[in-house]
Structures are given as C-alpha cells and as structure tokens.
Design an enzyme around this catalytic site. Structure first.
Site, PDB file in Angstrom:
ATOM      1  N   ASN A  12       1.877  -6.819 -25.083  1.00 11.82           N
ATOM      2  CA  ASN A  12       2.695  -7.458 -24.035  1.00 11.82           C
ATOM      3  C   ASN A  12       2.855  -8.941 -24.328  1.00 11.82           C
ATOM      4  OD1 ASN A  12       2.353  -4.974 -22.913  1.00 11.82           O
ATOM      5  ND2 ASN A  12       0.871  -5.617 -21.374  1.00 11.82           N
ATOM      6  N   ASP A  13       1.735  -9.597 -24.617  1.00 15.12           N
ATOM      7  CA  ASP A  13       1.810 -11.019 -24.916  1.00 15.12           C
ATOM      8  C   ASP A  13       2.242 -11.282 -26.353  1.00 15.12           C
ATOM      9  OD1 ASP A  13       1.278 -12.522 -22.561  1.00 15.12           O
ATOM     10  OD2 ASP A  13      -0.734 -11.664 -22.568  1.00 15.12           O
ATOM     11  N   ARG A  28     -12.695  -6.807 -20.351  1.00 16.84           N
ATOM     12  CA  ARG A  28     -12.078  -8.049 -20.826  1.00 16.84           C
ATOM     13  C   ARG A  28     -12.492  -9.173 -19.887  1.00 16.84           C
ATOM     14  NH1 ARG A  28      -5.658  -8.649 -20.772  1.00 16.84           N
ATOM     15  NH2 ARG A  28      -5.990  -8.830 -18.540  1.00 16.84           N
ATOM     16  N   GLU A  60      -3.170 -11.210 -29.349  1.00 16.70           N
ATOM     17  CA  GLU A  60      -1.930 -11.274 -28.559  1.00 16.70           C
ATOM     18  C   GLU A  60      -1.177 -12.578 -28.778  1.00 16.70           C
ATOM     19  OE1 GLU A  60      -3.041 -10.509 -24.467  1.00 16.70           O
ATOM     20  OE2 GLU A  60      -4.891 -11.624 -24.660  1.00 16.70           O
ATOM     21  N   ARG A  76      -9.036  -4.768 -16.844  1.00 19.74           N
ATOM     22  CA  ARG A  76      -8.500  -6.089 -16.478  1.00 19.74           C
ATOM     23  C   ARG A  76      -9.386  -6.575 -15.338  1.00 19.74           C
ATOM     24  NH1 ARG A  76      -3.135  -3.637 -17.691  1.00 19.74           N
ATOM     25  NH2 ARG A  76      -2.173  -4.936 -19.299  1.00 19.74           N
ATOM     26  N   HIS A 101       0.827  -1.202   0.000  1.00 22.73           N
ATOM     27  CA  HIS A 101       0.000   0.000   0.000  1.00 22.73           C
ATOM     28  C   HIS A 101       0.866   1.258   0.000  1.00 22.73           C
ATOM     29  CE1 HIS A 101      -3.709  -2.369   1.463  1.00 22.73           C
ATOM     30  NE2 HIS A 101      -3.569  -2.377   0.168  1.00 22.73           N
ATOM     31  N   ARG A 129       7.882 -12.499 -20.707  1.00 23.65           N
ATOM     32  CA  ARG A 129       7.777 -11.068 -20.408  1.00 23.65           C
ATOM     33  C   ARG A 129       8.153 -10.730 -18.972  1.00 23.65           C
ATOM     34  NH1 ARG A 129       1.187 -10.246 -20.745  1.00 23.65           N
ATOM     35  NH2 ARG A 129       1.385  -8.643 -19.159  1.00 23.65           N
ATOM     36  N   CYS A 149      -3.637  -2.093 -26.633  1.00 29.53           N
ATOM     37  CA  CYS A 149      -3.775  -1.876 -25.186  1.00 29.53           C
ATOM     38  C   CYS A 149      -2.589  -2.449 -24.403  1.00 29.53           C
ATOM     39  CB  CYS A 149      -5.087  -2.465 -24.659  1.00 29.53           C
ATOM     40  SG  CYS A 149      -5.202  -4.246 -24.859  1.00 29.53           S
TER      41      CYS A 149
HETATM   42  C1  PEP Z   1      -1.260  -7.612 -23.338  1.00 29.19           C
HETATM   43  O1  PEP Z   1      -0.943  -8.798 -23.350  1.00 29.19           O
HETATM   44  O2  PEP Z   1      -0.712  -6.726 -24.037  1.00 29.19           O
HETATM   45  C2  PEP Z   1      -2.354  -7.144 -22.464  1.00 29.19           C
HETATM   46  C3  PEP Z   1      -2.821  -5.921 -22.531  1.00 29.19           C
HETATM   47  O3  PEP Z   1      -2.837  -8.024 -21.550  1.00 29.19           O
HETATM   48  P1  PEP Z   1      -2.111  -8.368 -20.155  1.00 29.19           P
HETATM   49  O4  PEP Z   1      -0.947  -7.436 -20.006  1.00 29.19           O
HETATM   50  O5  PEP Z   1      -3.150  -8.206 -19.112  1.00 29.19           O
HETATM   51  O6  PEP Z   1      -1.695  -9.794 -20.388  1.00 29.19           O
HETATM   52 MG    MG Z   2      -2.214 -10.309 -22.414  1.00 25.76          MG
END
Ligand code: PEP
Ligand code: MG
Length: 581
Positions: free
Chosen positions: A459-460, A337, A436, A301, A194, A470, A507
């Site tokens: 990201n994925d 999502r 992704e 999320r 926190h 990652r 995103c």
């Molecule tokens: C991603 O994979 O880019 C994404 C937005 O989802 P997360 O980071 O929650 O896996």
């Molecule tokens: Mg993802």
C-alpha cells in the site's frame, strides 16, 4: 419506471425482494407545557422509559444467537453505556424541570444538542458514534410513547424481504440471520459506522448512506440490492430483474464453491504450499481466521489501542491485549507491528496539523523513535506476550539502516528492563521490518542482515514509488500495483529474501486481491497476508495456478517498462488456464 440509487457498499452480494420500510420513531415529536404536578409525573415516566430501555438492551445482549456477528455484544454494551451517561439519563430531566416541557420534547432537544456536538468532532470514528447515540434516543422515545421497540417483520409469502431503514441499531440486527431478511439499506451511516461493520460481518448484501431512498420506495415494492456495487434499484423492469437474477445465481454459486475451500490446503497445481496469513486489527477476526483454515496473523495493525483516547495505553493494558490474541490464536503465529501512527491514524495527543505532508513527515517508525518511552513500552508488552506463544515483532516504515539500528538499541533496552524485573519473554522472538519505502527496497540486501523476516507493505510502497497519495481519489487512476517500477522493487525484495534464506511476505492489499495472486506467485511470493474476507478468493486462485508455467510470463512483465503493457499482460495472466500458459 425503475430508479437506480447509489450509496456506500457494505455487505457484498445481490438480493432481490420486496421492500419493507422501517418506520422512523421520531418524525413528529409531541411538544406541550406542563404544570408542577404534571412535571413530577412526566419525570417519573422518563425514568421508567430509561429503565425499560436498559432492561430490553440487557435482555438482547444476553440472548445473542450463536451465529450473530462477534462484535454485536460489544456494540449493544456501548449502547448501554450511552444510556447510563448523564447526557441521556439525567440532562433531559434537567431540561424538563427548567422549561416545564414534556419528556419527549426534552429528549428531542437534548438529542439535537448532542448531535451538534458530535458533528463538530474531527475524528471520523468518534463522529460516527452520533448514530449510536440517536439509536439509543430512539429506543427511549419508543418506550416513552409505548411504541413497539423491536423491529417487527411479518414473515409471510415466499419472497425475500429487503429492509429499508433510516438507520439500524445493532440491537435491530440480533435476529437477522434466521429471518427472511435478505438485505438491508439505510439512509445514513459511514464506512466505520457500526451498521457498516455489522453489514460486513452479517455477510448480507447491504448499502448504507443512500440519502432519502425510502421516500422513493413503496411498501412491498420489488427492489434489488447490489451490495457489491453499492446500488439500490427500485421497481426494476423484467429485463433488469432477469439480469440481476442471473447475477445473483452466479454470485451465490461462486460463493458456495469458495466456501468448500475452507479446509483445502493452499497448494498450487505444481505442489507448492502457500502460507495464508491474515491482517487483523483486533480479536474480532480470529474466529473467521480459524474457520478459514488460515495459518496465523501476518500483520496486527496495533494502532487501535492508541486511538480515541487522551492518554497512552500502559504496558499492562497492551500485554493483556496481546496475551488475549495469543490465546485465541491457539498456537498460530502472531506478527505484531509496532504502532504506525501519524498519517491516517492519529492519536489525539499527536498534533500533526503543521505537517505540510504528513505521509512524508513524522510517521511510522520515525514517530516511535521520537517517542522512545512509548516505543519501549509497547516493545516490552510484545516481548512479554512472546513468552505465551509464537509472537513476532515487526517495525513499520523503515527507510534506512540507521533507523533499524536505533530500533535494535531500544529493543535491547526493553529486553534488559524485563530481565531486571525477572519477567519472562522469548529471547529468540523473531524481529522483522516492513518494506514499504523505496529506499528500503533498494538497500534491502544490507537491511535484511539485521532482521529475521520481511513483509512488503505494498500500500505504501506503491504510494511512495509512484508519488500517488493512496487516499486521494482524484489520483486514484495513477495508483497502479502492476506498475513495472513497483514490480521491480517487489521482485528485488523477494529475491534478496530468498538468497538470504529469510522469509518474506506481502501484507499490503495486493496480497488480498486475487487479480494479483498469480503475478505474486510468479515473482516468487510464498507467504500472503490479507484481510480475512479475501482468503478464500485468493486461495481459489492459488490452487488453480501452476507456478512453473507462470514464471516466464511474469518475468516478461517485470522486465517490461510500460504500465499499459503490464496491465494487458496481467489480464492475460489471469485469463489463461494455469496449465496452458
Ligand atoms: C502497507 O503499507 O501495505 C501496509 C500493510 O500498511 P498500512 O496499510 O497499515 O499502512
Ligand atoms: Mg503501510
């Protein structure tokens, strides 16, 4: 001689000031035995300390200043809950009675015992609640000893104050905003403590987990906190001081400039309007979203409602959560999502330990399809929320048409169930998928026919395209968003969306990193979804860019096959003035 110490960066920015060491309350806890009569009096003393602690926390919670972080009230409420729990309100008394010991010692024994239990917890978030427990214990202790419970800062002189504490409780930070405190550092804390969350929300340079930094600093000594780099510099010499004063001025002036962009539209120099969306995990960031003039939520999320509990949330609970978000968004769209569990975010009931490679296992949509009751429950809650405002549903980790078709089947069932119950929902609620996984990106021309919109989760996508975990620091250098293989996939998805006239957003973190703004603009992206903290920096890049002149350079970058060349080209793309590219 100056000393440089490294911790975990929390609140960005630089502060220079005089050190104020917050005294630890429980360094030397008195320990003595009691006879029967003394015991009764000491139990009473303990009960009074609990009452006093409750009164103080309630008073603090009821008097939170307007400009304090939104989550502060919830954190203090958590402390009140911990205080009421038998582990703190009753069990120390049991210990006193069993061992005929004084209240302070019983409290210390109990705190040590609880700390051990917390340390044994697997879940990072829950383990970090140990600090919350210790903070409550410290306040009880101070009340027992008649010590000052509130943080005392003597504000005199011109210099900023830098607070050095072993740990800071949420209650300590209530009046930070209107004080002379310019930064804080702590010995302990983790990314999701926190203290860390408040550090970010307070928008104050701060560094946590510095170990025993306080042992190396004297009261009133000059210190520098670089909250961006996670560094504390003790007793800086004149050269270092001058350098950091310059950096501090530059940072503040840049921030002031960015602050002016709140009401500015995200329009490029050649007049293209860009949609600025936010990634959120709960309602905390919605106030900031409105303040920044962002257009809505591109990614909720939704996992938070499934974590840290033994059971699954029911439809009503989820509906209430989403309804609250819709209301707070005041007409701005909310993209929910469906739960993406199974890799880094794991509910207690999901045992993935046998999975050799969880990121390639039963995760995301695969887990939802394997748990259809859970999936449809969430779908019904989302559908019901769509009756209250602009809601969209988005499916994560889609890899194939077959998965998409199965999702649609469950959606039809969920809709039918609501019709039978005569519960309202938007029959035309848009449904989209995240891109992704490379297989989805490469077959997107087929998949897109079955959805209303796409969102690229870079990201994925980067992780699966480059085969780079990652979250693994040892291969971090291979995690390259600018890698031509990634760019070719992103470009293909954007072009396919354009041809099909269906909206595509990004995103993943790439959308919130200003280093990639021009690249994405040049590839044709018009919808960015990012953490609220990045909105102004990205907007700043957008308004300084001319898409028309970017396109040629970006196309050369995508066609090229060398990551090194791509890195060099990216640098150039960002250095050059938009108009003269
Ligand atoms: C991603 O994979 O880019 C994404 C937005 O989802 P997360 O980071 O929650 O896996
Ligand atoms: Mg993802």
């Amino acid at each position: 001689m100056s000393i440089v110490l490294h911790g975990v960066p929390v609140g960005a920015g630089i502060a220079i000031g005089r050190a104020h060491l917050v005294v630890r309350g429980m360094d030397e806890v008195p320990h003595y035995d009691l006879d029967e009569r003394e015991l009764a009096a000491d139990v009473l003393r303990y009960e009074q300390a609990i009452k006093a602690t409750r009164r103080q926390l309630e008073q603090l919670r009821n008097n939170i200043p307007e400009n304090a972080p939104a989550e502060l009230g919830a954190f203090i409420s958590l402390h009140l809950m911990l205080l009421s729990d038998v582990t703190l309100s009753r069990e120390p008394i049991d210990l006193m009675r069993a061992q005929y010991i004084n209240a302070e010692w019983a409290l210390k024994l109990q705190a040590d015992r609880l700390a051990e239990q917390f340390d044994a917890i697997d879940d990072d978030y829950l383990r970090e609640r140990k600090q919350d427990m210790l903070q409550v214990v410290e306040r009880i202790y101070k009340n027992l000893r008649g010590l000052e419970t509130e943080l005392e800062i003597v504000e005199d002189g011109e210099d900023d104050i830098i607070l050095l504490a072993h740990d800071l409780a949420p209650a300590d930070t209530v009046y930070f905003k209107n004080s002379q405190i310019a930064a804080f550092v702590t010995d302990v804390g983790g990314q999701t403590s926190h203290t860390a969350i408040l550090g970010r929300s307070l928008d104050m340079p701060s560094v946590i987990a510095l170990g025993h930094a306080r042992d190396l600093v004297r009261e009133d000594e000059w210190v520098i906190v670089d909250g961006t780099a996670g560094v504390l510099i003790v007793a800086p010499d004149d050269v270092v001081l001058a350098e950091y004063r310059q950096r501090m001025r530059a940072y503040r002036s840049h921030k002031r400039q960015l602050g002016k962009l709140k009401k500015t539209a995200a329009t490029t120099q050649d007049g293209i309007n860009i949609e600025m969306l936010c990634n959120i995990e709960g309602s905390e960031d919605i106030r900031a979203l409105h303040n920044l003039g962002a257009d809505g939520v591109g990614l909720l999320r939704s996992e938070f409602a499934y974590l840290n509990r033994d059971n699954l949330p029911d439809e009503e609970e989820l509906f209430q959560l989403y309804a609250d978000l819709v209301k707070k968004l005041k007409g701005k769209p909310l993209t929910i999502r469906t739960v993406d569990l199974g890799v880094d975010k794991n509910p207690r009931w999901f045992d993935h330990h046998q999975a050799l490679n969880p990121a390639l296992g039963l995760t995301g949509i695969r887990l939802c399809l394997a748990e259809p009751v859970m999936f449809r429950t969430q779908m019904r809650a989302i559908l019901r929320a769509s009756a209250l405002g602009p809601v969209k549903m988005m499916w994560p980790m889609i890899a194939s048409l077959e998965e998409l078709q199965r999702c649609h089947m469950h959606l039809q069932t969920a809709r039918q169930q609501l019709r039978e119950r005569e519960q309202a929902f938007d029959e035309h609620m848009p449904v989209g998928m995240m891109v992704e996984i490379p297989s989805a990106a490469l077959t997107i021309a087929t998949l897109i026919k079955h959805v209303d919109f796409l969102s690229i989760g870079t990201n994925d996508l980067i992780q699966y395209t480059l085969a780079v975990d990652r979250g693994d620091e040892s291969v971090n250098y291979l995690y390259q968003p600018h890698h031509p293989a990634v760019l070719k996939l992103v470009q293909h998805v954007l072009r396919t969306g354009d041809k099909a006239q269906k909206p595509v957003s990004v995103c993943g973190e790439m959308a919130g990193d200003e280093r990639y703004t021009r690249l994405l603009l040049g590839m044709g992206l018009r919808r960015f979804s990012m953490n609220v903290n990045n909105v102004l920096a990205v907007k700043n890049r957008i308004i300084q860019s001319d898409v028309d002149t970017l396109e040629g350079a970006v196309q050369r970058m995508v066609r090229n096959d060398s990551p090194e060349k791509a890195a060099a080209m990216l640098k150039k793309l960002n250095q050059t003035e938009a108009v003269s590219l």
